[in-house]
Design a protein around this motif. Structure first.
Motif, PDB file in Angstrom:
ATOM      1  N   ASN A 140      36.632  36.594  11.428  1.00 28.00           N
ATOM      2  CA  ASN A 140      36.449  35.403  12.260  1.00 28.00           C
ATOM      3  C   ASN A 140      37.458  35.317  13.396  1.00 28.00           C
ATOM      4  OD1 ASN A 140      34.237  33.949  10.881  1.00 28.00           O
ATOM      5  ND2 ASN A 140      35.649  33.997   9.166  1.00 28.00           N
ATOM      6  N   ASP A 141      38.098  36.429  13.733  1.00 25.69           N
ATOM      7  CA  ASP A 141      39.189  36.410  14.715  1.00 25.69           C
ATOM      8  C   ASP A 141      38.843  37.039  16.061  1.00 25.69           C
ATOM      9  OD1 ASP A 141      40.894  35.054  13.006  1.00 25.69           O
ATOM     10  OD2 ASP A 141      41.760  36.884  12.185  1.00 25.69           O
ATOM     11  N   ASN A 142      37.574  37.177  16.385  1.00 24.28           N
ATOM     12  CA  ASN A 142      37.190  37.803  17.655  1.00 24.28           C
ATOM     13  C   ASN A 142      37.820  37.105  18.857  1.00 24.28           C
ATOM     14  OD1 ASN A 142      35.662  39.587  16.204  1.00 24.28           O
ATOM     15  ND2 ASN A 142      33.711  38.584  16.630  1.00 24.28           N
ATOM     16  N   SER A 143      37.978  35.805  18.796  1.00 20.43           N
ATOM     17  CA  SER A 143      38.553  35.063  19.926  1.00 20.43           C
ATOM     18  C   SER A 143      40.035  35.367  20.130  1.00 20.43           C
ATOM     19  CB  SER A 143      38.351  33.559  19.738  1.00 20.43           C
ATOM     20  OG  SER A 143      39.110  33.107  18.621  1.00 20.43           O
ATOM     21  N   LEU A 144      40.662  36.048  19.169  1.00 21.54           N
ATOM     22  CA  LEU A 144      42.097  36.345  19.258  1.00 21.54           C
ATOM     23  C   LEU A 144      42.387  37.760  19.777  1.00 21.54           C
ATOM     24  CD1 LEU A 144      43.259  34.760  15.868  1.00 21.54           C
ATOM     25  CD2 LEU A 144      43.213  33.701  18.136  1.00 21.54           C
ATOM     26  N   PHE A 145      41.349  38.571  19.995  1.00 19.32           N
ATOM     27  CA  PHE A 145      41.571  39.958  20.426  1.00 19.32           C
ATOM     28  C   PHE A 145      42.442  40.057  21.669  1.00 19.32           C
ATOM     29  CE2 PHE A 145      37.449  41.678  18.330  1.00 19.32           C
ATOM     30  CZ  PHE A 145      38.104  41.794  17.119  1.00 19.32           C
ATOM     31  N   SER A 146      42.261  39.148  22.614  1.00 26.37           N
ATOM     32  CA  SER A 146      43.027  39.208  23.865  1.00 26.37           C
ATOM     33  C   SER A 146      44.503  38.891  23.661  1.00 26.37           C
ATOM     34  CB  SER A 146      42.434  38.244  24.896  1.00 26.37           C
ATOM     35  OG  SER A 146      42.551  36.908  24.439  1.00 26.37           O
ATOM     36  N   LEU A 147      44.876  38.394  22.484  1.00 22.62           N
ATOM     37  CA  LEU A 147      46.259  38.009  22.198  1.00 22.62           C
ATOM     38  C   LEU A 147      47.029  39.083  21.415  1.00 22.62           C
ATOM     39  CD1 LEU A 147      45.549  34.317  21.158  1.00 22.62           C
ATOM     40  CD2 LEU A 147      46.340  35.147  23.383  1.00 22.62           C
ATOM     41  N   ALA A 148      46.400  40.228  21.186  1.00 25.39           N
ATOM     42  CA  ALA A 148      47.004  41.266  20.337  1.00 25.39           C
ATOM     43  C   ALA A 148      48.366  41.724  20.852  1.00 25.39           C
ATOM     44  CB  ALA A 148      46.065  42.464  20.214  1.00 25.39           C
ATOM     45  N   ASN A 149      48.552  41.795  22.139  1.00 29.23           N
ATOM     46  CA  ASN A 149      49.839  42.251  22.677  1.00 29.23           C
ATOM     47  C   ASN A 149      50.900  41.157  22.662  1.00 29.23           C
ATOM     48  OD1 ASN A 149      48.878  44.829  23.160  1.00 29.23           O
ATOM     49  ND2 ASN A 149      48.115  44.282  25.187  1.00 29.23           N
ATOM     50  N   GLU A 150      50.479  39.917  22.639  1.00 29.88           N
ATOM     51  CA  GLU A 150      51.419  38.803  22.633  1.00 29.88           C
ATOM     52  C   GLU A 150      51.955  38.506  21.226  1.00 29.88           C
ATOM     53  OE1 GLU A 150      51.424  34.121  24.031  1.00 29.88           O
ATOM     54  OE2 GLU A 150      49.872  35.467  24.771  1.00 29.88           O
ATOM     55  N   TYR A 151      51.121  38.761  20.219  1.00 22.97           N
ATOM     56  CA  TYR A 151      51.481  38.510  18.824  1.00 22.97           C
ATOM     57  C   TYR A 151      51.337  39.813  18.041  1.00 22.97           C
ATOM     58  CZ  TYR A 151      50.800  33.658  20.233  1.00 22.97           C
ATOM     59  OH  TYR A 151      50.875  32.445  20.876  1.00 22.97           O
TER      60      TYR A 151
END
Length: 170
Positions: free
Chosen positions: A60-71
């Protein structure tokens, strides 16, 4: 060494905050989240804990893919070490072969732990209390000769955590 383990926060950043604070109070030095964070607020809570942490993307984390480098959020299965202990972290329980010392997974929303042929398997249950009115987590203590799994669960209508302890000889 003490490691806080949680999974399946979903949109409940309030419960995630309570669980992280509880694990820190119990002496957690690291945090591992087995996915389904769903919202950036849950990633911020891990980051703001000031503990070393790692997490994986859940289904359910598809919306977080763009944050992979930040976290510190990785694709599953993710392999890493803490000291001399090899971990495999994933959300979906599809790679449960014993290729690490400790395998952490989530997705089922059910706590389980077992020790088979030298590998410890842990699912900390659910933080979000979606399947039952409990918010759950695990504090894993790794000693020279044993693993101590403290399973913590809190009825969402109570402020108090209850605990069950499991021990396995390493």
């Amino acid at each position: 060494m003490k490691i806080g383990i949680l999974s399946d926060s979903h949109t409940r950043s309030d419960y995630t905050d309570i669980v992280i604070k509880h694990l820190k109070k119990q002496g957690a030095q690291y945090l591992i989240h087995a996915g389904d964070l769903c919202i950036e607020d849950n990633l911020k809570l891990l980051q703001n804990s000031k503990l070393v942490y790692v997490t994986v993307f859940g289904n359910n984390d598809n919306s977080l893919f763009s944050l992979a480098n930040e976290y510190k959020i990785k694709k599953e299965p993710y392999y890493f070490k803490i000291k001399d202990i090899k971990f495999k972290l994933m959300h979906l329980p599809y790679y449960l072969n014993a290729d690490s010392d400790i395998i952490v997974f989530g997705h089922t929303h059910k706590f389980e732990c077992s020790y088979n042929n030298g590998t410890l398997f842990i699912n900390p249950g659910e933080v979000c209390a979606r399947e039952k009115p409990l918010s759950e987590s695990v504090l894993l203590e790794i000693n020279e000769n044993e693993y101590i799994i403290n399973y913590y669960f809190r009825d969402i209508h109570s402020n108090n955590f209850k605990k069950e302890e499991f021990r396995y000889e390493r």
